[in-house]
Design a protein around this motif. Structure first.
Motif, PDB file in Angstrom:
ATOM      1  N   GLY A   8      -3.843 -19.064  20.522  1.00 45.73           N
ATOM      2  CA  GLY A   8      -4.245 -18.233  19.386  1.00 45.73           C
ATOM      3  C   GLY A   8      -3.096 -17.608  18.622  1.00 45.73           C
ATOM      4  O   GLY A   8      -3.307 -16.721  17.790  1.00 45.73           O
ATOM      5  N   ALA A   9      -1.884 -18.073  18.848  1.00 47.01           N
ATOM      6  CA  ALA A   9      -0.712 -17.455  18.219  1.00 47.01           C
ATOM      7  C   ALA A   9      -0.640 -17.671  16.715  1.00 47.01           C
ATOM      8  O   ALA A   9       0.136 -17.002  16.038  1.00 47.01           O
ATOM      9  CB  ALA A   9       0.565 -17.960  18.877  1.00 47.01           C
ATOM     10  N   ASP A  10      -1.442 -18.600  16.174  1.00 44.23           N
ATOM     11  CA  ASP A  10      -1.431 -18.805  14.725  1.00 44.23           C
ATOM     12  C   ASP A  10      -2.106 -17.655  13.986  1.00 44.23           C
ATOM     13  O   ASP A  10      -1.894 -17.472  12.790  1.00 44.23           O
ATOM     14  CB  ASP A  10      -2.077 -20.134  14.349  1.00 44.23           C
ATOM     15  CG  ASP A  10      -3.496 -20.274  14.863  1.00 44.23           C
ATOM     16  OD1 ASP A  10      -3.878 -19.535  15.791  1.00 44.23           O
ATOM     17  OD2 ASP A  10      -4.220 -21.148  14.346  1.00 44.23           O
ATOM     18  N   ASN A  11      -2.882 -16.844  14.682  1.00 42.47           N
ATOM     19  CA  ASN A  11      -3.497 -15.646  14.105  1.00 42.47           C
ATOM     20  C   ASN A  11      -2.486 -14.509  14.206  1.00 42.47           C
ATOM     21  O   ASN A  11      -2.048 -14.147  15.300  1.00 42.47           O
ATOM     22  CB  ASN A  11      -4.782 -15.309  14.875  1.00 42.47           C
ATOM     23  CG  ASN A  11      -5.504 -14.111  14.312  1.00 42.47           C
ATOM     24  OD1 ASN A  11      -4.907 -13.171  13.820  1.00 42.47           O
ATOM     25  ND2 ASN A  11      -6.829 -14.147  14.413  1.00 42.47           N
TER      26      ASN A  11
ATOM     27  N   GLY B 284      -6.503 -17.258  24.070  1.00 45.39           N
ATOM     28  CA  GLY B 284      -6.694 -18.588  24.651  1.00 45.39           C
ATOM     29  C   GLY B 284      -5.735 -18.844  25.797  1.00 45.39           C
ATOM     30  O   GLY B 284      -5.298 -17.927  26.486  1.00 45.39           O
ATOM     31  N   LYS B 285      -5.405 -20.126  25.993  1.00 46.17           N
ATOM     32  CA  LYS B 285      -4.476 -20.493  27.067  1.00 46.17           C
ATOM     33  C   LYS B 285      -3.087 -19.962  26.739  1.00 46.17           C
ATOM     34  O   LYS B 285      -2.679 -19.938  25.576  1.00 46.17           O
ATOM     35  CB  LYS B 285      -4.405 -22.000  27.246  1.00 46.17           C
ATOM     36  CG  LYS B 285      -5.670 -22.609  27.797  1.00 46.17           C
ATOM     37  CD  LYS B 285      -5.512 -24.100  27.966  1.00 46.17           C
ATOM     38  CE  LYS B 285      -6.814 -24.727  28.437  1.00 46.17           C
ATOM     39  NZ  LYS B 285      -6.716 -26.187  28.513  1.00 46.17           N
ATOM     40  N   VAL B 286      -2.357 -19.583  27.799  1.00 47.64           N
ATOM     41  CA  VAL B 286      -1.051 -18.959  27.613  1.00 47.64           C
ATOM     42  C   VAL B 286      -0.061 -19.483  28.642  1.00 47.64           C
ATOM     43  O   VAL B 286      -0.423 -19.730  29.793  1.00 47.64           O
ATOM     44  CB  VAL B 286      -1.149 -17.412  27.790  1.00 47.64           C
ATOM     45  CG1 VAL B 286       0.202 -16.754  27.631  1.00 47.64           C
ATOM     46  CG2 VAL B 286      -2.134 -16.821  26.836  1.00 47.64           C
TER      47      VAL B 286
ATOM     48  N   LEU C  49      -3.271 -11.966  32.374  1.00 47.55           N
ATOM     49  CA  LEU C  49      -3.688 -10.838  31.552  1.00 47.55           C
ATOM     50  C   LEU C  49      -3.892 -11.245  30.096  1.00 47.55           C
ATOM     51  O   LEU C  49      -4.939 -10.964  29.505  1.00 47.55           O
ATOM     52  CB  LEU C  49      -2.640  -9.721  31.633  1.00 47.55           C
ATOM     53  CG  LEU C  49      -2.856  -8.533  30.707  1.00 47.55           C
ATOM     54  CD1 LEU C  49      -4.059  -7.729  31.157  1.00 47.55           C
ATOM     55  CD2 LEU C  49      -1.624  -7.667  30.654  1.00 47.55           C
ATOM     56  N   LEU C  50      -2.916 -11.937  29.532  1.00 49.14           N
ATOM     57  CA  LEU C  50      -3.011 -12.316  28.122  1.00 49.14           C
ATOM     58  C   LEU C  50      -4.142 -13.302  27.858  1.00 49.14           C
ATOM     59  O   LEU C  50      -4.774 -13.266  26.801  1.00 49.14           O
ATOM     60  CB  LEU C  50      -1.673 -12.893  27.638  1.00 49.14           C
ATOM     61  CG  LEU C  50      -0.519 -11.900  27.523  1.00 49.14           C
ATOM     62  CD1 LEU C  50       0.760 -12.617  27.155  1.00 49.14           C
ATOM     63  CD2 LEU C  50      -0.837 -10.789  26.530  1.00 49.14           C
ATOM     64  N   SER C  51      -4.418 -14.181  28.819  1.00 51.36           N
ATOM     65  CA  SER C  51      -5.493 -15.155  28.619  1.00 51.36           C
ATOM     66  C   SER C  51      -6.868 -14.487  28.565  1.00 51.36           C
ATOM     67  O   SER C  51      -7.819 -15.074  28.054  1.00 51.36           O
ATOM     68  CB  SER C  51      -5.468 -16.225  29.716  1.00 51.36           C
ATOM     69  OG  SER C  51      -5.797 -15.660  30.968  1.00 51.36           O
ATOM     70  N   GLN C  52      -6.967 -13.268  29.061  1.00 45.87           N
ATOM     71  CA  GLN C  52      -8.229 -12.531  29.028  1.00 45.87           C
ATOM     72  C   GLN C  52      -8.434 -11.780  27.711  1.00 45.87           C
ATOM     73  O   GLN C  52      -9.512 -11.261  27.452  1.00 45.87           O
ATOM     74  CB  GLN C  52      -8.277 -11.521  30.189  1.00 45.87           C
ATOM     75  CG  GLN C  52      -8.185 -12.146  31.559  1.00 45.87           C
ATOM     76  CD  GLN C  52      -9.303 -13.139  31.824  1.00 45.87           C
ATOM     77  OE1 GLN C  52     -10.459 -12.885  31.533  1.00 45.87           O
ATOM     78  NE2 GLN C  52      -8.948 -14.296  32.353  1.00 45.87           N
ATOM     79  N   VAL C  53      -7.396 -11.706  26.885  1.00 50.61           N
ATOM     80  CA  VAL C  53      -7.486 -10.996  25.610  1.00 50.61           C
ATOM     81  C   VAL C  53      -8.170 -11.881  24.581  1.00 50.61           C
ATOM     82  O   VAL C  53      -7.883 -13.087  24.480  1.00 50.61           O
ATOM     83  CB  VAL C  53      -6.069 -10.582  25.122  1.00 50.61           C
ATOM     84  CG1 VAL C  53      -6.131  -9.938  23.750  1.00 50.61           C
ATOM     85  CG2 VAL C  53      -5.420  -9.651  26.129  1.00 50.61           C
ATOM     86  N   GLU C  54      -9.043 -11.290  23.797  1.00 50.56           N
ATOM     87  CA  GLU C  54      -9.807 -12.028  22.792  1.00 50.56           C
ATOM     88  C   GLU C  54      -8.889 -12.711  21.779  1.00 50.56           C
ATOM     89  O   GLU C  54      -7.972 -12.089  21.236  1.00 50.56           O
ATOM     90  CB  GLU C  54     -10.747 -11.079  22.049  1.00 50.56           C
ATOM     91  CG  GLU C  54     -11.629 -11.762  21.037  1.00 50.56           C
ATOM     92  CD  GLU C  54     -12.577 -10.809  20.336  1.00 50.56           C
ATOM     93  OE1 GLU C  54     -13.196 -11.244  19.369  1.00 50.56           O
ATOM     94  OE2 GLU C  54     -12.674  -9.651  20.761  1.00 50.56           O
ATOM     95  N   GLY C  55      -9.108 -14.002  21.598  1.00 46.69           N
ATOM     96  CA  GLY C  55      -8.382 -14.765  20.600  1.00 46.69           C
ATOM     97  C   GLY C  55      -7.097 -15.407  21.086  1.00 46.69           C
ATOM     98  O   GLY C  55      -6.517 -16.234  20.395  1.00 46.69           O
TER      99      GLY C  55
END
Length: 129
Positions: free
Chosen positions: A98-101, A64-66, A56-62
């Motif tokens: 994308g956790a740096d955002n 990325g891999k999770v 689910l989270l990998s499909q969210v914009e920004g």
């Protein structure tokens, strides 16, 4: 007259007192994610939840891999005097590209809070290298 008043006083004291807090939020927090099952079944259920959350989270914009790790613990049922043995999600660790955002990171935390009724301080989102 004194006996009558004493009888009324004892009757009032004997009446049960109910706590008028919001029972729906209490029920949500006490609802376990894992039922009474063997350790292997609980591990399989936790792995399945981790995989679904990763997908689910990998499909969210920004995002990325999770990678997701769920911590579970014994859920104590507040309405009983014993431990029920049910497991509930007690903490979540997420590594995402994308956790740096900060917006992406906050969206991840809010999604996990909504899914598992886990407080924000029990969720850690880290940057994946």
């Amino acid at each position: 007259m004194i006996l009558l008043l004493l009888g009324v006083l004892l009757t009032v004291i004997a009446l049960p007192v109910s706590n008028k807090t919001d029972s729906s939020s209490t029920e949500e927090k006490s609802r376990p994610f894992f039922t009474d099952a063997s350790y292997e079944e609980q591990t399989a259920q936790r792995s399945l939840l981790e995989e679904k959350l990763e997908e689910l989270l990998s499909q969210v914009e920004g995002v990325g891999k999770v990678r997701v790790v769920l911590m579970t613990g014994e859920q104590k049922d507040s309405s009983s005097f014993y431990s029920s043995g049910n497991q509930a999600v007690t903490g979540v660790l997420i590594a995402a590209e994308g956790a740096d955002n900060s917006v992406v990171s906050r969206n991840i935390v809010e999604a996990v809070m909504a899914l598992f009724q886990v407080e924000a301080h029990k969720i850690k989102v880290m940057k994946m290298k």
